[in-house]
Design a protein around this motif. Structure first.
Motif, PDB file in Angstrom:
ATOM      1  N   UNK A 278       0.827  -1.193   0.000  1.00 41.22           N
ATOM      2  CA  UNK A 278       0.000   0.000   0.000  1.00 41.22           C
ATOM      3  C   UNK A 278       0.866   1.250   0.000  1.00 41.22           C
ATOM      4  N   UNK A 279       1.859   1.292   0.896  1.00 41.78           N
ATOM      5  CA  UNK A 279       2.684   2.514   0.980  1.00 41.78           C
ATOM      6  C   UNK A 279       3.556   2.619  -0.262  1.00 41.78           C
ATOM      7  N   UNK A 280       4.102   1.475  -0.744  1.00 45.33           N
ATOM      8  CA  UNK A 280       4.899   1.473  -1.977  1.00 45.33           C
ATOM      9  C   UNK A 280       4.043   1.961  -3.138  1.00 45.33           C
ATOM     10  N   UNK A 281       2.799   1.536  -3.152  1.00 46.19           N
ATOM     11  CA  UNK A 281       1.892   1.927  -4.218  1.00 46.19           C
ATOM     12  C   UNK A 281       1.663   3.428  -4.208  1.00 46.19           C
ATOM     13  N   UNK A 489      -5.501   0.388  -4.476  1.00 40.70           N
ATOM     14  CA  UNK A 489      -6.819  -0.007  -3.967  1.00 40.70           C
ATOM     15  C   UNK A 489      -6.783  -1.461  -3.488  1.00 40.70           C
ATOM     16  N   UNK A 490      -6.159  -2.277  -4.370  1.00 39.97           N
ATOM     17  CA  UNK A 490      -6.086  -3.711  -4.026  1.00 39.97           C
ATOM     18  C   UNK A 490      -5.339  -3.894  -2.722  1.00 39.97           C
ATOM     19  N   UNK A 495      -5.443  -5.109   2.795  1.00 33.54           N
ATOM     20  CA  UNK A 495      -5.242  -4.738   4.209  1.00 33.54           C
ATOM     21  C   UNK A 495      -6.543  -4.936   4.969  1.00 33.54           C
ATOM     22  N   UNK A 496      -7.632  -4.393   4.328  1.00 34.91           N
ATOM     23  CA  UNK A 496      -8.924  -4.533   5.002  1.00 34.91           C
ATOM     24  C   UNK A 496      -9.277  -6.007   5.197  1.00 34.91           C
ATOM     25  N   UNK A 497      -9.057  -6.758   4.072  1.00 36.00           N
ATOM     26  CA  UNK A 497      -9.368  -8.204   4.143  1.00 36.00           C
ATOM     27  C   UNK A 497      -8.549  -8.880   5.231  1.00 36.00           C
ATOM     28  N   UNK A 498      -7.252  -8.505   5.238  1.00 37.33           N
ATOM     29  CA  UNK A 498      -6.378  -9.102   6.260  1.00 37.33           C
ATOM     30  C   UNK A 498      -6.895  -8.728   7.636  1.00 37.33           C
TER      31      UNK A 498
END
Lengths: 520, 173
Positions: A278-281, A489-490, A495-498
C-alpha cells in the motif's frame, strides 16, 4: 340272543306241556269216562299257561327294549333310555340301573364335550362339575379339568406372551420411528415387561444410549465449534463406529485449530505485506504522476519541435522547389541563350543575306535608275506619248532612288544590326556563362536543400517516432497510474481483508497450548 | 302362578354323588326322568312322562331365569342355573341345573336334557339374594309381561355391574 332263544324255548315247552296236559285230560275223560276232573285240569293248565305266557311276554319285551337301548348306546346315541312305567320290582331296579349307567355316561359325555368346546373358545371357567361323577368318571373329570386348567394357563401365557410381543413390538416400533426422525431421547418404559422381553427392552434402551451418547457429545463439541470454541473435544470412550465419529470430530477440531493458527499467522503476514504494498503503491503513484506530467511537458515541447521541423521541412521543400524552378528557369534561360545565339547567328546570316540582297537591291535600284533615265530619255523623245511614260519612268526612278535609299538605310541598319548582333552575341555569351554559373549554383543549392529536406524529413520521422514513443510512454504511464491506483486499492482492500480475516479468526478460541504446539 | 301352590317348607337334600336327570321334548314335556328325579320329587315315572317340566316350578324362582333358560337352549347352547324345585308334596330342593339341547345327526335340536346336581349352601345363599331382587322386580310390575322384561333387564344390569357374563357368574358361585 341266547336269552331270547331260551325264552322262545320256554314258551314252546309251556305250550307243549299244556298240550300234554290237554291230551292227558282227553285220555282220562275217554278212558275213564270222567268229565269234570279233566276239564278242571285243562282249565288249570290253561290259566297257568296264560300267566306264564304273559310273564314271558313282559320279560321278553323288557329284554327287547333294554337290548335295543344298549345297542343305541353302543352306537353313541345317549338319548336312549329304558322307559319302565312299572312299579318297584326287579326289572324296574334293573331298568333304573341301566338308565343310571346311561345317565352318567350321557352326563359325562355332554359335560366333557361342552367343557372342551368352551375351552376351545377360551371359556376356561366352564369346567366339568365334579358332583355326581364317581370312580373313573371322577378321575376323567379331574383329568379333563386339569387339561382345561393347563390350556388356560398356556393360553394366558400365550396371551401374555402375545401381549408382551405386541407391546414390545409397539414400543420398539415407536422407538425406532422416533429414532428414525432423529429423536434419540425416546426410551421404552420397562414397566409391564417380563423376562426376556424386559431384557430386550433394556438392551434396546442401552442401544439408544450407545447411539445417542457419542452423538450428543459430538453435537456439544460441534456446537461449541460453531461458536468458535475449539477448546472442547469428545472425551468419553466409545467403540467401533462411535469411536470413528469421536476420532473424526476430534481430528477435525485439531486440524481446524492448526489451520486457524496458521491463518492467524498468515493473515498478520498478509496484512504487513499489504501495508507495505500500500505505501509502496502510494509512492509509486506519486512518482508515476510526476513522470506523467514530465511526459506531458516533453510531449508539448516535442510538439513545438515538430512544428518547427515541419516548418523547416516545408520551407526547405519550398526553397527546393524555388531553386528547382530557378534552375529550370536558368536552364531555360541557357536554352533561350543558345537559341538567341543561334537566332543571332541566323540574324547575322540573314543580315549578310540582307546586305547581299540590299546590295542586289542597290544594284537593281541603280540599274532601275539607269533604266528609268533611259526610259525618261526615251519618253522625252516620245514626247507627248511618252509623257505618261516619262511620269512612270520618273516615278520608277524615284522608286529606284528610294529603293536605293532604303537599301542604303537597310545596309546601314543591317550593319548596325550586325554590330548589335555581334554585341548581343557577346552579351548572350556572357549571359550564358552567368546562367551556367547560376545553374551550377542552383544545382548546388538544390542539392543542399534536398539534403536539408531529407534531413528534415528524417528529423520529422525521428520526431514522430519520438512522439509515438512519448504517446506510448504517456499511455503506459496512464495505465501505470491506473494500475498503481488499482494496485493501491487492491493493497487497501487486502489490508482490510487481512484485518477482517484477523477479526474473523479471533472468533475462534484456541487451546493455547495446543495452538502453539500446532504452529510451532 | 295364578293358583296358589302348597309349600310344605320342607327341604329335600341331594347327596354329592347324585345326579337328577330328565329329558324333555322341544315343548318341555318330560320324556324321561331318572330314579333320583322321581324319588326327590315324589313323582312316579308314570306321572312325569308326558307332563310339562313346569310341574316342578317353585314360586321362589324368578321367571326371567327360565326366559334365559329357553333363550339359551333354543339357540343350541347350554345353561347352568341354580334352581329351586317343588316336589309333588310341596317339598323343595335346590339344584345346580345344567340344561343342554340334544341334537340329531343333522345337528337339529331334538329335545333338551337336564342334569341337576347338589347346590352348595354358599351358592344357594348367594343366589337367593339375587333371586329375591329379581322376584321383587317381577312382583312390583303392573303386569306379568312387564315384570318379566324388567327383571330380565335387571339381571343383565347386575351382571354388567359385576363385569362378568352369566355363565362365569353362576359357575363361580
Amino acid at each position: 340272543m341266547t336269552s331270547l332263544s331260551s325264552l322262545s324255548r320256554l314258551k314252546l315247552t309251556l305250550v307243549l306241556l299244556w298240550l300234554l296236559f290237554a291230551l292227558f285230560a282227553l285220555y282220562t275223560a275217554v278212558a275213564h269216562g270222567l268229565i269234570y276232573a279233566p276239564i278242571g285240569f285243562v282249565a288249570l293248565a290253561t290259566a297257568v299257561l296264560v300267566v306264564a305266557l304273559r310273564a314271558h311276554a313282559r320279560l321278553s319285551g323288557f329284554l327287547h327294549e333294554t337290548t335295543e337301548v344298549c345297542a343305541r348306546i353302543r352306537s353313541g346315541d345317549f338319548e336312549a333310555r329304558v322307559i319302565n312305567l312299572d312299579e318297584e320290582d326287579a326289572l324296574r331296579q334293573l331298568s333304573d340301573n341301566v338308565n343310571g349307567a346311561i345317565d352318567i355316561c350321557d352326563a359325562f359325555v355332554r359335560e366333557s364335550l361342552l367343557a372342551m368346546q368352551a375351552a376351545s373358545e377360551g371359556r376356561y371357567y366352564r369346567k366339568i362339575r365334579q358332583e355326581g361323577m364317581l370312580g373313573m368318571f371322577s378321575h376323567s373329570v379331574e383329568g379333563i379339568n386339569r387339561a382345561i386348567d393347563f390350556l388356560k394357563e398356556k393360553d394366558e401365557a400365550d396371551a401374555r406372551n402375545k401381549r408382551m410381543v405386541a407391546l414390545t413390538i409397539e414400543r420398539i416400533r415407536r422407538l425406532v420411528e422416533s429414532a428414525s426422525h432423529g429423536n434419540l431421547d425416546e426410551r421404552i418404559e420397562s414397566d409391564g415387561f417380563e423376562g426376556e422381553y424386559q431384557e430386550l427392552v433394556t438392551n434396546m434402551n442401552g442401544l439408544m444410549e450407545t447411539i445417542s451418547d457419542p452423538l450428543k457429545e459430538s453435537i456439544r463439541v460441534l456446537e461449541k465449534l460453531s461458536e468458535g470454541d475449539l477448546t472442547d473435544e469428545v472425551r468419553e470412550r466409545y467403540e467401533g463406529v462411535f469411536d470413528d465419529i469421536k476420532q473424526a470430530v476430534n481430528n477435525t477440531i485439531a486440524r481446524l485449530e492448526r489451520i486457524v493458527a496458521e491463518i492467524q499467522l498468515a493473515s498478520t503476514s498478509v496484512k504487513d505485506s499489504a501495508d507495505g504494498i500500500s505505501s509502496a503503491s502510494l509512492d509509486l503513484s506519486r512518482r508515476t504522476e510526476n513522470q506523467s506530467s514530465s511526459l506531458a511537458q516533453t510531449a508539448s515541447a516535442m510538439e513545438q519541435i515538430t512544428a518547427t521541423v515541419e516548418q523547416n521541412t516545408s520551407s526547405a521543400r519550398m526553397v527546393n522547389e524555388v531553386s528547382l524552378k530557378a534552375k529550370e528557369v536558368a536552364l531555360q534561360g541557357r536554352q533561350v541563350m543558345k537559341e538567341a545565339v543561334e537566332s543571332m547567328s541566323l540574324i547575322s546570316a540573314s543580315s549578310e543575306k540582307i546586305a547581299h540582297i540590299s546590295h542586289l537591291i542597290d544594284e537593281i535600284a541603280s540599274q532601275t535608275n539607269l533604266l528609268a533615265i533611259n526610259a525618261a530619255v526615251e519618253a522625252s523623245r516620245a514626247g507627248e506619248a511618252g509623257r505618261g511614260f516619262a511620269v512612270v519612268a520618273e516615278e520608277v526612278r524615284s522608286l529606284a532612288r528610294r529603293s536605293s535609299d532604303a537599301s542604303k538605310e537597310i545596309r546601314a541598319l543591317n550593319q548596325e544590326s550586325m554590330a548589335q548582333v555581334k554585341a548581343g552575341n557577346e552579351h548572350v555569351e556572357n549571359a550564358g556563362d552567368l546562367l551556367d554559373k547560376i545553374v551550377g549554383s542552383v544545382a548546388a543549392l538544390t542539392e543542399r536543400i534536398t539534403e536539408i529536406t531529407s534531413a528534415s524529413e528524417e528529423q520529422t520521422i525521428g520526431i514522430n517516432e519520438i512522439n509515438a514513443a512519448i504517446a506510448n510512454m504517456d499511455q503506459v504511464t496512464q495505465e501505470n497510474v491506473t494500475m498503481v491506483k488499482q494496485n493501491s486499492d487492491a493493497a487497501g482492500s487486502l489490508t482490510e481483508l487481512a484485518d477482517d480475516l484477523n477479526q474473523l479468526i479471533t472468533f475462534f478460541q484456541l487451546d493455547a497450548a495446543r495452538a502453539s504446539a500446532a504452529t510451532a | 302362578m295364578a293358583k296358589e301352590l302348597y309349600l310344605s317348607g320342607k327341604e329335600r337334600v341331594m347327596t354329592d354323588d347324585e345326579i337328577i336327570v330328565s329329558k324333555t321334548d322341544l315343548k318341555g314335556h318330560i320324556t324321561y326322568g331318572n330314579d333320583v328325579f322321581c324319588n326327590i320329587a315324589d313323582y312316579s315315572t308314570k306321572e312325569i312322562i308326558g307332563a310339562p317340566h313346569s310341574i316342578l316350578r317353585h314360586p321362589e324362582m324368578p321367571r326371567c331365569i327360565f326366559k334365559l333358560f329357553w333363550e339359551r337352549i333354543e339357540s343350541g347352547r347350554e345353561i347352568f342355573a341354580y334352581v329351586v324345585n317343588r316336589g309333588k308334596q310341596g317339598d323343595h330342593y335346590w339344584v345346580l341345573a345344567h340344561v343342554t339341547p340334544s341334537f340329531d345327526a343333522n345337528g337339529k335340536i331334538t329335545g333338551y336334557h337336564s342334569n341337576r346336581r347338589k347346590a352348595t349352601n354358599a351358592a344357594v345363599k348367594a343366589i337367593k339374594v339375587l333371586y329375591a331382587t329379581l322376584l321383587a322386580e317381577e312382583a312390583k310390575a303392573s303386569d306379568r309381561k312387564t315384570g318379566l322384561r324388567n327383571s330380565y333387564q335387571r339381571l343383565q344390569e347386575i351382571l354388567k355391574e359385576k363385569g362378568v357374563d352369566y355363565d362365569e357368574f353362576v359357575l363361580a358361585l
